[in-house]
Enzyme design. Structure first.
Site, mmCIF file in Angstrom:
data_model
loop_
_atom_site.group_PDB
_atom_site.id
_atom_site.type_symbol
_atom_site.label_atom_id
_atom_site.label_comp_id
_atom_site.label_asym_id
_atom_site.label_seq_id
_atom_site.Cartn_x
_atom_site.Cartn_y
_atom_site.Cartn_z
ATOM 1 N N SER A 121 -7.378 3.880 -1.534
ATOM 2 C CA SER A 121 -6.995 2.583 -1.117
ATOM 3 C C SER A 121 -6.915 2.194 0.082
ATOM 4 C CB SER A 121 -5.459 2.459 -1.711
ATOM 5 O OG SER A 121 -4.774 3.561 -1.233
ATOM 6 N N HIS A 142 -11.975 0.653 -6.148
ATOM 7 C CA HIS A 142 -10.453 0.893 -6.148
ATOM 8 C C HIS A 142 -9.862 0.182 -7.230
ATOM 9 C CE1 HIS A 142 -6.596 -0.179 -3.853
ATOM 10 N NE2 HIS A 142 -6.561 0.954 -4.375
ATOM 11 N N GLU A 154 -11.504 -3.408 -6.773
ATOM 12 C CA GLU A 154 -12.210 -3.573 -5.354
ATOM 13 C C GLU A 154 -13.520 -2.738 -5.301
ATOM 14 O OE1 GLU A 154 -8.739 -5.133 -2.428
ATOM 15 O OE2 GLU A 154 -8.779 -2.973 -2.737
ATOM 16 N N ASN A 192 -4.388 -4.214 -0.060
ATOM 17 C CA ASN A 192 -3.381 -3.155 0.646
ATOM 18 C C ASN A 192 -3.283 -3.747 1.882
ATOM 19 O OD1 ASN A 192 -2.868 -1.752 -1.557
ATOM 20 N ND2 ASN A 192 -3.871 0.030 -1.059
#
Length: 596
Positions: A121, A142, A154, A192
């Site tokens: 991540s 991800h 992702e 993130n």
């Protein structure tokens, strides 16, 4: 034609790895699930069994389908079991050296045409890929936790990832029923990169005793409609995991101070306060792994007990202003049984605001939210006025005039002369310093911020803003009034943005900077935050609703007060405002709304 994946391997069967195994097996793909040891393998198998049993109990999965799903999974110790799979996804802890060792071994074990993927991540997919002799076949995939539920994936391509590999993985995501966003290899990717700056900032507010953990979390849930407050989310993610992600983003992402982990986070990791998984983090839980919060030494007393002591009796309320906020606040107080004196700048404004309140109350009757008697009672409690002198006998004044400090200070000076002693004087400002208004009076101890959210009759949150001169009795009175209105109050200090705007607008500004850098598109960024984080609106949807001019003004206030370089308004935001693209109200902002 995209390649057909018939078998995949998953390395690491923690929460994420076991979830990824379930996603593939649910969709008819054979999975080889690998761990480092027999005990770890058993734990992973138990995690998968619990998850699928829960799905059956909730009616989300047929028992026969569960059995078929579990039959598709082969559990094994050691990477050699992955020699024949088409794709491997690694989901081990976020340590670069560990991942590089695993990828070097996978490169040796797996078929030459197998795709090697990482679920990292925050770490560099490029740095992981160079541990192999096939970096063009390495990619980031991800998933978000819990993987079987969350729709977003992702897909992270490096500068050498083959275009065929990217296309094959995108097709695989569609087959899994996921929404993919494809992006380049950058610290934090989309979700993130936007989420963790916000979480870190929330911890900083808590660490400085600016607001309690409960108030910070309630503010973001009720003020922004988020599924969880930031501190509860930190506990769910794992405080240690959050530390690793923030530290990596800080080192890889240009050393932005806002990603430097707040000292409290490292202290909590050292002390073993890791969140839900350890039974204690920002909150205390029933047992390790439990989502059930139990009271601890920091749990506040029940609101009824907290507000009953020291508060003043409030029966009659004055509301000054004629805009949307004033209209909503008048309705809220009148419906709650208070006598209300509405003061505007003239008879015409009073007539207009009276009609607006009547219209809103009538809608409430039509929708079954209140009876005709309740509507008539509320209207009967409102007095319409065009002079401040009619506030001479009220117990509380709520100011909701234009957001200009000079106007508000002049109004507070007038209220100071007109109102009787002991009256609580409140401002609904969302960005200006409350202390400036307090010091325009001879009674700063009686001045407090009461920041309602729009639309006031619907939004449950009120930020109670105390200055360094506000008396505890005044804060207690404000909280008691909020409770009587059926609102949730959160108490915070007199700093720019209070809780909600201080946490929300830097996140929105970060999204604009991400777009400005051509890292991703408005649609993909909005998808990432809605599907990956459960936000009700993406950042660009929200900016267009709020108004880009409003967002810019708030961001400027935050930057001027905190002088944090990361808070400087994004140039793209300034350019759009200069061009008159202010969002929905002008028909165009980050998107064109003229043809919708």
């Amino acid at each position: 034609m995209a390649r057909e994946f018939t078998s995949v391997g998953v390395v690491g069967l923690g929460t994420m790895g076991a979830g990824i195994v379930e996603v593939f097996a649910r969709n008819g793909i054979d999975v080889v699930a690998v761990e480092i040891s027999a005990p770890a393998l058993e734990r992973g198998q138990a995690t998968l069994t619990r998850s699928t049993d829960r799905a059956v109990a909730k009616g989300k999965l047929d028992p026969a389908d569960r059995d078929a799903l579990l039959d598709r999974v082969t559990f094994a110790v050691g990477l050699d079991a992955l020699h024949a799979v088409d794709l491997v996804i690694e989901a081990v802890p976020e340590h670069l050296d560990l991942k590089q060792r695993i990828f070097a071994e996978l490169d040796r074990v797996c078929r030459p045409d197998a795709i090697l993927a990482t679920n990292t991540s925050s770490l560099s997919v490029t740095e992981i890929s160079v541990a192999t002799s096939r970096p063009h076949q390495v990619i980031g995939i991800h998933f978000f936790n819990p993987a079987p539920v969350m729709k977003l994936v992702e897909v992270i391509r490096t500068v050498v990832t083959s275009a065929d590999v990217v296309a094959d993985v995108e097709a695989l995501c569609s087959r899994l029923g996921k929404v993919d966003v494809t992006i380049n290899d950058r610290a934090g990717f989309i979700a993130n990169a936007l989420l963790f700056g916000y979480l870190n900032h929330a911890v900083a507010l808590f660490e400085s005793n600016y607001a309690s953990r409960e108030d910070i979390d309630a503010a973001m849930k009720l003020g922004c409609g988020l599924p969880m407050g930031p501190l509860a989310l930190m506990d769910l993610i794992g405080v240690d995991t959050a530390y690793e992600i923030l530290d990596t983003m800080y080192r890889r992402g240009g050393r932005d101070r806002r990603h430097a982990p707040v000292p409290l986070i490292k202290q909590m990791v050292t002390a073993g306060l890791l969140g839900r998984k350890s039974g204690r983090g920002f909150y205390t839980y029933e047992r390790p792994g439990s989502p059930v919060v139990v009271p601890d030494e920091a749990t506040p007393v029940a609101p009824a007990e907290a507000f009953s002591e020291g508060g003043r009796a409030i029966a009659k309320v004055g509301v000054v202003g004629s805009g949307t906020m004033a209209t909503g606040i008048i309705e809220v107080f009148a419906r709650a049984g208070y006598e209300v004196v509405s003061v505007t700048r003239g008879a015409e404004k009073s007539a207009s605001i009276c009609e607006a309140v009547k219209t809103s109350l009538n809608k409430g009757v039509v929708r079954g939210k209140l009876s005709e008697e309740e509507r008539d009672g509320a209207l009967g409690r409102i007095t319409w006025s065009a002079t401040l002198d009619h506030l001479a006998d009220v117990d509380l004044v709520v100011e909701a005039v234009v957001e200009e400090l000079s106007v508000k200070k002049a109004l507070f000076a007038s209220l100071d002369e007109i109102c009787k002693p002991g009256v609580v004087l409140a401002t609904t400002t969302s960005s200006l310093p409350v202390i400036e208004m307090a010091m325009a009076t001879q009674r700063p101890a009686d001045v407090v911020g009461l920041h309602f959210f729009n639309p006031a009759p619907i939004m449950q949150l009120v930020e109670v803003v105390r200055t360094i001169r506000t008396a505890p009795e005044t804060v207690a009175t404000a909280r008691a009034v909020c409770a009587a209105l059926g609102k949730t109050s959160v108490v915070c200090g007199d700093r720019s943005g209070f809780v909600v705007n201080a946490l929300l607008f830097p996140y929105l500004n970060d999204a604009v900077k991400m777009l400005e850098a051509s890292y991703s598109t408005t649609d993909d960024i909005d998808h990432a935050m809605k599907l990956g984080c459960g936000y009700p609106m993406g950042p660009f949807e929200l900016l267009d609703v709020v108004g880009l001019d409003v967002a810019l003004a708030i961001q400027r206030e935050l930057y001027l007060e905190l002088r944090e370089p990361g808070f400087a308004p994004a140039p793209l935001l300034e350019h759009l405002v200069t061009a008159g693209y202010l969002g929905r109200k002008t028909g165009r902002g980050f998107r064109d709304h003229t043809h919708r």
